[in-house]
Scaffold this motif. Sequence first.
Motif, PDB file in Angstrom:
ATOM      1  N   MET A   1       0.789  -1.192  -0.059  1.00 24.43           N
ATOM      2  CA  MET A   1       0.170   0.087  -0.087  1.00 24.43           C
ATOM      3  C   MET A   1       0.900   1.182   0.093  1.00 24.43           C
ATOM      4  N   SER A   2       0.675   2.119  -0.707  1.00 21.76           N
ATOM      5  CA  SER A   2       1.193   3.335  -0.665  1.00 21.76           C
ATOM      6  C   SER A   2       1.266   4.107   0.318  1.00 21.76           C
ATOM      7  N   LYS A   3       2.386   5.049   0.604  1.00 23.96           N
ATOM      8  CA  LYS A   3       1.918   5.843   1.746  1.00 23.96           C
ATOM      9  C   LYS A   3       1.361   7.213   1.474  1.00 23.96           C
ATOM     10  N   SER A   4       0.180   7.422   2.125  1.00 19.91           N
ATOM     11  CA  SER A   4      -0.589   8.463   1.929  1.00 19.91           C
ATOM     12  C   SER A   4      -0.552   9.525   3.147  1.00 19.91           C
ATOM     13  N   VAL A   5      -0.268  10.997   2.674  1.00 20.55           N
ATOM     14  CA  VAL A   5      -0.448  12.030   3.580  1.00 20.55           C
ATOM     15  C   VAL A   5      -0.939  13.286   3.115  1.00 20.55           C
ATOM     16  N   HIS A   6      -1.741  13.567   4.082  1.00 19.66           N
ATOM     17  CA  HIS A   6      -2.335  14.966   3.802  1.00 19.66           C
ATOM     18  C   HIS A   6      -1.293  15.886   4.418  1.00 19.66           C
ATOM     19  N   VAL A   7      -1.202  17.157   3.612  1.00 12.48           N
ATOM     20  CA  VAL A   7      -0.065  18.155   3.985  1.00 12.48           C
ATOM     21  C   VAL A   7      -0.781  19.463   4.336  1.00 12.48           C
ATOM     22  N   MET A   8      -0.693  19.769   5.549  1.00 11.96           N
ATOM     23  CA  MET A   8      -1.236  21.046   5.982  1.00 11.96           C
ATOM     24  C   MET A   8      -0.441  22.248   6.323  1.00 11.96           C
ATOM     25  N   ARG A  84       8.045   9.327  -3.079  1.00  7.19           N
ATOM     26  CA  ARG A  84       7.755   8.396  -2.616  1.00  7.19           C
ATOM     27  C   ARG A  84       6.570   8.252  -1.553  1.00  7.19           C
ATOM     28  N   VAL A  85       5.849   9.375  -1.663  1.00  5.40           N
ATOM     29  CA  VAL A  85       5.000   9.552  -0.430  1.00  5.40           C
ATOM     30  C   VAL A  85       3.476  10.082  -1.398  1.00  5.40           C
ATOM     31  N   ARG A  86       2.458   9.383  -1.202  1.00  9.91           N
ATOM     32  CA  ARG A  86       1.322   9.938  -1.901  1.00  9.91           C
ATOM     33  C   ARG A  86       0.747  11.065  -1.340  1.00  9.91           C
ATOM     34  N   LEU A  87       0.599  12.289  -1.819  1.00 11.72           N
ATOM     35  CA  LEU A  87       0.070  13.450  -1.282  1.00 11.72           C
ATOM     36  C   LEU A  87      -1.586  13.414  -1.480  1.00 11.72           C
ATOM     37  N   GLU A  88      -2.452  12.993  -0.683  1.00  7.85           N
ATOM     38  CA  GLU A  88      -3.783  13.109  -1.014  1.00  7.85           C
ATOM     39  C   GLU A  88      -4.305  14.444  -1.136  1.00  7.85           C
ATOM     40  N   ALA A  89      -3.837  15.448  -0.294  1.00 10.19           N
ATOM     41  CA  ALA A  89      -4.226  16.867  -0.721  1.00 10.19           C
ATOM     42  C   ALA A  89      -3.421  17.639   0.137  1.00 10.19           C
ATOM     43  N   VAL A  90      -3.490  19.212  -0.266  1.00  8.29           N
ATOM     44  CA  VAL A  90      -2.781  20.070   0.405  1.00  8.29           C
ATOM     45  C   VAL A  90      -3.959  20.972   0.992  1.00  8.29           C
ATOM     46  N   TRP A  91      -3.656  21.414   2.213  1.00  5.72           N
ATOM     47  CA  TRP A  91      -4.425  22.276   3.193  1.00  5.72           C
ATOM     48  C   TRP A  91      -3.801  23.620   3.418  1.00  5.72           C
ATOM     49  N   ILE A  92      -4.432  24.707   3.352  1.00 15.38           N
ATOM     50  CA  ILE A  92      -3.573  25.878   3.499  1.00 15.38           C
ATOM     51  C   ILE A  92      -4.551  26.813   4.161  1.00 15.38           C
ATOM     52  N   VAL A  93      -4.226  26.995   5.339  1.00 15.11           N
ATOM     53  CA  VAL A  93      -5.190  27.615   6.620  1.00 15.11           C
ATOM     54  C   VAL A  93      -4.231  29.021   6.487  1.00 15.11           C
ATOM     55  N   HIS A  94      -5.231  29.994   6.220  1.00 11.64           N
ATOM     56  CA  HIS A  94      -4.644  31.431   5.879  1.00 11.64           C
ATOM     57  C   HIS A  94      -5.675  32.427   6.851  1.00 11.64           C
ATOM     58  N   ASN A  95      -4.926  33.485   7.132  1.00  9.91           N
ATOM     59  CA  ASN A  95      -5.689  34.634   7.721  1.00  9.91           C
ATOM     60  C   ASN A  95      -6.804  35.172   6.848  1.00  9.91           C
ATOM     61  N   GLU A  96      -8.202  35.275   7.480  1.00 10.83           N
ATOM     62  CA  GLU A  96      -9.124  35.967   6.550  1.00 10.83           C
ATOM     63  C   GLU A  96      -8.853  37.459   6.047  1.00 10.83           C
ATOM     64  N   SER A  97      -7.822  38.005   6.708  1.00 13.43           N
ATOM     65  CA  SER A  97      -7.590  39.263   6.182  1.00 13.43           C
ATOM     66  C   SER A  97      -6.616  39.387   4.814  1.00 13.43           C
ATOM     67  N   ASP A  98      -6.054  37.823   4.758  1.00 13.01           N
ATOM     68  CA  ASP A  98      -5.219  37.801   3.594  1.00 13.01           C
ATOM     69  C   ASP A  98      -5.738  37.121   2.410  1.00 13.01           C
ATOM     70  N   THR A  99      -7.315  36.793   2.508  1.00  9.16           N
ATOM     71  CA  THR A  99      -7.829  35.905   1.477  1.00  9.16           C
ATOM     72  C   THR A  99      -7.340  36.680  -0.068  1.00  9.16           C
ATOM     73  N   ASP A 100      -7.619  38.138  -0.063  1.00 11.22           N
ATOM     74  CA  ASP A 100      -7.511  38.605  -1.480  1.00 11.22           C
ATOM     75  C   ASP A 100      -5.851  38.613  -2.022  1.00 11.22           C
ATOM     76  N   ARG A 101      -5.041  38.509  -1.105  1.00 11.05           N
ATOM     77  CA  ARG A 101      -3.745  38.677  -1.229  1.00 11.05           C
ATOM     78  C   ARG A 101      -3.386  37.151  -1.616  1.00 11.05           C
ATOM     79  N   ILE A 102      -3.931  36.172  -1.094  1.00  9.91           N
ATOM     80  CA  ILE A 102      -3.838  34.693  -1.756  1.00  9.91           C
ATOM     81  C   ILE A 102      -4.644  34.403  -2.995  1.00  9.91           C
ATOM     82  N   LYS A 103      -5.968  34.480  -2.907  1.00  6.19           N
ATOM     83  CA  LYS A 103      -6.695  34.093  -3.766  1.00  6.19           C
ATOM     84  C   LYS A 103      -7.471  35.014  -4.848  1.00  6.19           C
ATOM     85  N   GLY A 104      -7.325  36.159  -4.596  1.00  5.63           N
ATOM     86  CA  GLY A 104      -7.967  37.254  -5.427  1.00  5.63           C
ATOM     87  C   GLY A 104      -7.257  37.588  -6.766  1.00  5.63           C
ATOM     88  N   PRO A 105      -7.922  38.269  -7.472  1.00  4.06           N
ATOM     89  CA  PRO A 105      -7.750  38.337  -8.741  1.00  4.06           C
ATOM     90  C   PRO A 105      -6.007  39.254  -8.903  1.00  4.06           C
TER      91      PRO A 105
END
Length: 447
Positions: A1-8, A84-105
């Motif tokens: 079985m492959s090694k599965s890890v979520h990265v936060m 050699r590690v299967r990344l299930e998903a990457v989770w990024i926890v950010h400040n609400e005040s930085d939402t536009d700096r991270i995801k905005g146009p």
Amino acid sequence: MSKSVHVMLLAGGYSADIARGAASVVAAAQPPAGTPRSARITPRPVGAALSAAASAPAAVPALIPLDGTPALVRTLQLLKDVRRVRLEAVWIVHNESDTDRIKGPSGIFAAAPETELGLPAINFISNGATGPGDWRGEVADLRVGLKALAGRGSAACVAVISSELAFMPAYNLQRLLEHAYLRGRDTLGFSFLNGVDVSLLGTEGHTVFVPGEDTALPRVQQLVPHSAAGSGMCVAEPFLLLRPESAGAVAGGAGGAVGTLPELAAAVMAGGGYVAGIDLMFGRYNLRTAQAVDYADRFFAFCSAAALDPKSMGLPVDTVLQPQTVTAAAASSQGAAAFEPPAAGAVVPRSVAATFRFDELEGGGAGTTGRMAGGTGGGGSSDPYSGGSSLRGTDYEAFVRTAGAFNSRFFGDASSSKAAAAGLKQYLLPPTFYMTAYRRQAADIML
């Protein structure tokens, strides 16, 4: 079985200390009003990272540009080299005040960051913080992320990396994730302080790490937060791998009201849990002070420049620092060819987790061995990588030589020698631990 890890990735939080320190550096670079031109002293130019951090009352470490690239993005770029590690998903926890700096146009990520970075699903989660006054700490951010992850019904391990940690371009996250997973326990990062660390971070505010055994991945016997620590001492780092059952317990409040990842590990141990340790080794930087931010920013820029023209960076003419994918034949007196990253989603035939290597070219005469004074901390006159040294061509050799050349510029020769005296060599692991390009290739072939 492959090694599965979520990265936060805990990309939230604010640092008033970094902002204050950066503002002081910017102010010091400006001569007082009315100072005659003849009396002005030319200070070191303010780096881009400090200039950016000085423009707000508090800095967000994850978004500080290091050689022009936010620290958060640099970590994501390293993740795409994990094989050699299967990344299930990457989770990024950010400040609400930085939402536009991270995801905005005009944010740092495109509309489809997975495609841009060549990673599996990337999930953005707000911690609700709109400023330093209502940020609740790393562990609170972790719980927000774990609760969101629990809704996916995944039972994989969770590797948690704080925004306080930055990793140099050549850092091997493959080793970190894989070895922590194989330990089979909740695993906390640690490192040994050297003279450079103490110069950048000071001696106060560390979490002393006491191993319970003398092994590569020891059980943690004790963690002492908010302690003084000097060169050679072992300290905890904000990296934590949680087993599925531990991740569920922490999401439900296990560990109590603690603020940092090392404090959470201590709380788990106090409740009878078994926590192991993994050495983060060289190439990790803690973005806790303005000077540490400036150091990382300038060092990463140094690595980029040295990859193109080592001679201009003070590296010996018979030593070429270049990307792993560029052959020695491509190098010339004008520098090595530029490294082109693989296209998103492309299959990379071998690991590029160690981005740089040194090659000794033909015809080097006496005195051109590539040894950097003060770079190893050994103080001897012989080159530890000459002849049949099993460390030649490894990550360790590349890092020590590059850091030695850079430290003499950043600190000055005297300070650099002093910092290196308590430096890296005393923490050297067995040579078989370090991987050359060929060892990495063989490991990837055996997938």
